[in-house]
Each structure stands twice: as structure tokens, then as C-alpha cells.
Design an enzyme around this catalytic site. Structure first.
Site, PDB file in Angstrom:
ATOM      1  N   ARG A   1      16.035 -20.657  -2.609  1.00  0.00           N
ATOM      2  CA  ARG A   1      15.372 -21.197  -3.814  1.00  0.00           C
ATOM      3  C   ARG A   1      16.288 -22.214  -4.505  1.00  0.00           C
ATOM      4  NH1 ARG A   1      11.379 -16.849  -6.640  1.00  0.00           N
ATOM      5  NH2 ARG A   1      10.293 -16.375  -4.708  1.00  0.00           N
TER       6      ARG A   1
ATOM      7  N   ASP B   1       6.308  -9.078  -7.101  1.00  0.00           N
ATOM      8  CA  ASP B   1       5.955 -10.475  -6.816  1.00  0.00           C
ATOM      9  C   ASP B   1       5.044 -11.046  -7.903  1.00  0.00           C
ATOM     10  OD1 ASP B   1       5.892 -12.832  -5.440  1.00  0.00           O
ATOM     11  OD2 ASP B   1       4.568 -12.138  -3.844  1.00  0.00           O
ATOM     12  N   GLY B   2       5.175 -12.354  -8.130  1.00  0.00           N
ATOM     13  CA  GLY B   2       4.250 -13.049  -9.038  1.00  0.00           C
ATOM     14  C   GLY B   2       4.868 -13.503 -10.350  1.00  0.00           C
TER      15      GLY B   2
ATOM     16  N   ASN C   1      15.598 -15.436  -0.478  1.00  0.00           N
ATOM     17  CA  ASN C   1      15.589 -16.006  -1.836  1.00  0.00           C
ATOM     18  C   ASN C   1      16.780 -16.934  -2.112  1.00  0.00           C
ATOM     19  OD1 ASN C   1      14.086 -13.104  -3.493  1.00  0.00           O
ATOM     20  ND2 ASN C   1      13.121 -14.965  -2.735  1.00  0.00           N
ATOM     21  N   TRP C   2      17.837 -16.862  -1.264  1.00  0.00           N
ATOM     22  CA  TRP C   2      18.975 -17.787  -1.437  1.00  0.00           C
ATOM     23  C   TRP C   2      18.525 -19.230  -1.258  1.00  0.00           C
ATOM     24  CZ3 TRP C   2      22.869 -15.820  -3.863  1.00  0.00           C
ATOM     25  CH2 TRP C   2      23.298 -14.515  -3.614  1.00  0.00           C
TER      26      TRP C   2
ATOM     27  N   TRP D   1       2.995 -16.104 -12.950  1.00  0.00           N
ATOM     28  CA  TRP D   1       2.762 -15.590 -14.316  1.00  0.00           C
ATOM     29  C   TRP D   1       3.273 -16.601 -15.345  1.00  0.00           C
ATOM     30  CZ3 TRP D   1       5.661 -14.144 -18.590  1.00  0.00           C
ATOM     31  CH2 TRP D   1       5.061 -13.256 -19.494  1.00  0.00           C
TER      32      TRP D   1
ATOM     33  N   GLY E   1       6.739 -16.127 -10.885  1.00  0.00           N
ATOM     34  CA  GLY E   1       6.605 -17.575 -11.021  1.00  0.00           C
ATOM     35  C   GLY E   1       5.187 -17.960 -11.446  1.00  0.00           C
TER      36      GLY E   1
ATOM     37  N   ARG F   1       1.594  -8.987   2.518  1.00  0.00           N
ATOM     38  CA  ARG F   1       2.600  -8.982   3.589  1.00  0.00           C
ATOM     39  C   ARG F   1       3.827  -8.175   3.154  1.00  0.00           C
ATOM     40  NH1 ARG F   1       1.971 -14.405   2.031  1.00  0.00           N
ATOM     41  NH2 ARG F   1       3.479 -14.869   0.393  1.00  0.00           N
ATOM     42  N   LEU F   2       4.707  -7.898   4.151  1.00  0.00           N
ATOM     43  CA  LEU F   2       5.874  -7.048   3.877  1.00  0.00           C
ATOM     44  C   LEU F   2       7.151  -7.853   3.630  1.00  0.00           C
ATOM     45  CD1 LEU F   2       5.258  -4.153   6.435  1.00  0.00           C
ATOM     46  CD2 LEU F   2       4.712  -4.225   4.002  1.00  0.00           C
ATOM     47  N   SER F   3       7.125  -9.129   3.961  1.00  0.00           N
ATOM     48  CA  SER F   3       8.240 -10.027   3.641  1.00  0.00           C
ATOM     49  C   SER F   3       9.626  -9.461   3.971  1.00  0.00           C
ATOM     50  CB  SER F   3       8.181 -10.421   2.158  1.00  0.00           C
ATOM     51  OG  SER F   3       6.980 -11.095   1.887  1.00  0.00           O
TER      52      SER F   3
HETATM   53  C1  FPP Z   1       9.095 -12.579  -7.113  1.00  0.00           C
HETATM   54  O1  FPP Z   1       8.350 -13.449  -7.932  1.00  0.00           O
HETATM   55  C2  FPP Z   1      10.246 -12.049  -7.823  1.00  0.00           C
HETATM   56  C3  FPP Z   1      11.534 -12.282  -7.483  1.00  0.00           C
HETATM   57  C4  FPP Z   1      11.958 -13.129  -6.366  1.00  0.00           C
HETATM   58  C5  FPP Z   1      12.641 -11.711  -8.236  1.00  0.00           C
HETATM   59  C6  FPP Z   1      12.430 -10.364  -8.807  1.00  0.00           C
HETATM   60  C7  FPP Z   1      13.157 -10.306 -10.074  1.00  0.00           C
HETATM   61  C8  FPP Z   1      12.752  -9.630 -11.166  1.00  0.00           C
HETATM   62  C9  FPP Z   1      11.581  -8.762 -11.193  1.00  0.00           C
HETATM   63  C10 FPP Z   1      13.462  -9.779 -12.443  1.00  0.00           C
HETATM   64  C11 FPP Z   1      14.743  -9.078 -12.624  1.00  0.00           C
HETATM   65  C12 FPP Z   1      14.981  -7.912 -11.759  1.00  0.00           C
HETATM   66  C13 FPP Z   1      15.869  -6.961 -12.047  1.00  0.00           C
HETATM   67  C14 FPP Z   1      16.094  -5.850 -11.094  1.00  0.00           C
HETATM   68  C15 FPP Z   1      16.627  -6.973 -13.284  1.00  0.00           C
HETATM   69  P1  FPP Z   1       8.229 -14.955  -7.480  1.00  0.00           P
HETATM   70  O2  FPP Z   1       9.258 -15.723  -8.202  1.00  0.00           O
HETATM   71  O3  FPP Z   1       8.270 -15.060  -5.993  1.00  0.00           O
HETATM   72  O4  FPP Z   1       6.788 -15.299  -8.014  1.00  0.00           O
HETATM   73  P2  FPP Z   1       5.754 -16.336  -7.400  1.00  0.00           P
HETATM   74  O5  FPP Z   1       5.416 -15.835  -6.017  1.00  0.00           O
HETATM   75  O6  FPP Z   1       4.601 -16.243  -8.332  1.00  0.00           O
HETATM   76  O7  FPP Z   1       6.423 -17.675  -7.398  1.00  0.00           O
END
Ligand code: FPP
Length: 245
Positions: A72, A21-22, A69-70, A26, A24, A195-197
């Protein structure tokens, strides 16, 4: 000095699950679009797979795309699917060379054909590999998985293949996507969210939880070692007392 010297190789968690997580946040910190965070997140994925395999971890499960995540924006979902295809493509040779068995859990029917094809190729080309098992959770949600298991169980009960009174933890677990895998011993979640989401809820009944403020693209082998060392300092009682252990 590397923290790898503090890791006890005799007491490794056999199965590590990670909520990455994180990405976005970053990217936002750097004034870049969210996909830039995901692209750099893929680099952290490579480091983590390599670090876990080098140590001798048996199972590594990464939450790469949740059922939720769909929802988004379409442009982000498409970018994530493209990134998945290119990362699997680029990593397949490494997986085979490092004897890593690749598999996927989740409602994969919903994935675009390009991802399905790539995933199926990686599964079939690594099916002989006997080292670490790398599992990607794609379009995965724990409630979906548990419901799906319950539906299959109910079907089997109607057909007389299973007697409800004889249902045990083990039998139920065999209907989950994770049948044949041990439950995770350690869960890592990055980015400070606690959280475990909807991730592996049945399987994580006794999992040790490790939360770090580090945003996923900054996760590294050293961060992995730190989490494992923390795990190794914990007393796992599974309901018993310290004296009984
Ligand atoms: C959560 O960060 C991350 C994701 C929903 C996607 C995970 C994908 C990757 C790590 C990249 C590619 C993966 C593979 C297996 C090639 P977020 O977007 O929710 O971040 P935020 O909470 O800061 O918005």
C-alpha cells in the site's frame, strides 16, 4: 432488544477469526481519507474484543495487517503502524484488567522497531493472563507461514529430528505460528468480499465462513452476536453424515 439473548453460551465457537475489511470504503463514503476509516476501525476492534471476552470466547484472531498490505502507499502503511502502536498502548491496561492474553502471528521481523517494542511489551505484560487469547496477525500471510513451517521441517528432517514418514497433521501444525491454538471454528469477513485473502489457510480447512456486507468500522458487538448465532444454527459434519453425528 439485543441479540445477545439468542447466543447459546454452551455452544460458543472456541476460536473466532476475523478479516476486518472495508475501512477505506467506509471513509470514502464519508468523503474522508482512508486513515479516517482505519481510526474508526480501531474503535470496532475494541468493541469486538470486549464483546468476545464478555461472552467467554477462548480465542480471537484479528487480521490487522497482511503480508500484501506492505504494497500500500507508504503514507497509509506508516499511518497504520502508528495506529497500531497507539491502540496497543491505549488498550494494554484493559487487556490486563480483563485477563486477556495477547500474542502476534506473522513475519514480525519486517515490522518497524516501534511496533516490535510495543508488541513485545504487550506480550510480556499479558503472558500470565489466562482468559481469552487475542492474536493479532501482523505482516501475516498464510503461504509465507506454511513455507516457513516446511523449511523448518526440512531442516529438522535433515538433522534426523523427524522422520518424513511419521509426519502427521498435528506435527505439521506444530510448526505453524498457530501451534498451541485450536483451529478457528468461525471466520467472519466484513465488507461483502467473498475470499480468504491468504489468511489461516491450513487452519481453516473446516471453519464455518460468515460474510457480512457491514463495513468494518460499523462492526459492533451486535454484529458479532449475529455471526455467532448464524454459526450456532449450522450443522458441522466434518465429512460425516447427519445420522452419524
Ligand atoms: C481493511 O480495510 C483493513 C486493514 C487493511 C487494516 C485493519 C486495521 C484496522 C481495523 C485498524 C486498526 C487495527 C488494530 C488492531 C488496532 P481496507 O483498507 O482494505 O478497506 P477497503 O477494502 O474498503 O479499501
Amino acid at each position: 432488544m439485543s441479540l445477545i439473548d439468542d447466543v447459546n453460551r454452551e455452544k460458543l465457537p472456541s476460536h473466532i477469526a476475523i478479516i476486518m475489511d472495508g475501512n477505506g470504503r467506509w471513509a470514502k463514503q464519508k468523503g474522508k481519507p482512508r486513515i479516517f476509516g482505519h481510526q474508526n476501525g480501531a474503535h470496532a476492534v475494541r468493541q469486538t474484543i470486549e464483546g468476545a471476552a464478555e461472552l467467554g470466547v477462548k480465542y480471537l484472531t484479528l487480521y490487522a495487517f497482511s503480508a500484501e498490505n506492505w504494497k500500500r502507499p507508504k503514507i497509509e502503511v506508516e499511518a497504520l503502524m502508528t495506529l497500531l502502536v497507539s491502540t496497543i498502548d491505549e488498550e494494554l491496561k484493559n487487556l490486563i484488567d480483563n485477563n486477556i492474553h495477547f500474542q502476534v502471528i506473522g513475519n514480525t521481523n519486517l515490522l518497524p522497531d516501534s511496533v516490535k517494542r510495543k508488541v513485545n511489551t504487550a506480550i510480556s505484560k499479558t503472558k500470565h493472563c489466562s482468559g481469552m487469547t487475542l492474536t493479532l496477525a501482523l505482516s501475516y500471510g498464510s503461504r509465507w507461514e506454511i513455507l516457513d513451517a516446511a523449511k523448518k521441517l526440512a531442516d529438522d528432517a535433515i538433522q534426523g529430528k523427524i522422520v518424513p514418514q511419521e509426519l502427521t497433521d498435528e506435527v505439521f501444525a506444530s510448526y505453524l505460528n498457530t501451534a498451541h491454538m485450536p483451529d478457528p471454528e468461525l471466520l467472519i469477513r466484513t465488507s461483502g468480499e467473498l475470499r480468504l485473502s491468504n489468511f489461516l489457510l491450513w487452519q481453516m480447512a473446516y471453519t464455518e465462513l460468515y460474510f457480512t456486507e457491514v463495513l468494518w468500522p460499523d462492526f459492533s458487538k451486535e454484529e458479532l452476536y449475529k455471526a455467532i448465532v448464524s454459526f450456532q444454527h449450522r450443522e458441522r459434519r466434518f465429512g460425516k453424515t447427519t445420522e452419524q453425528l
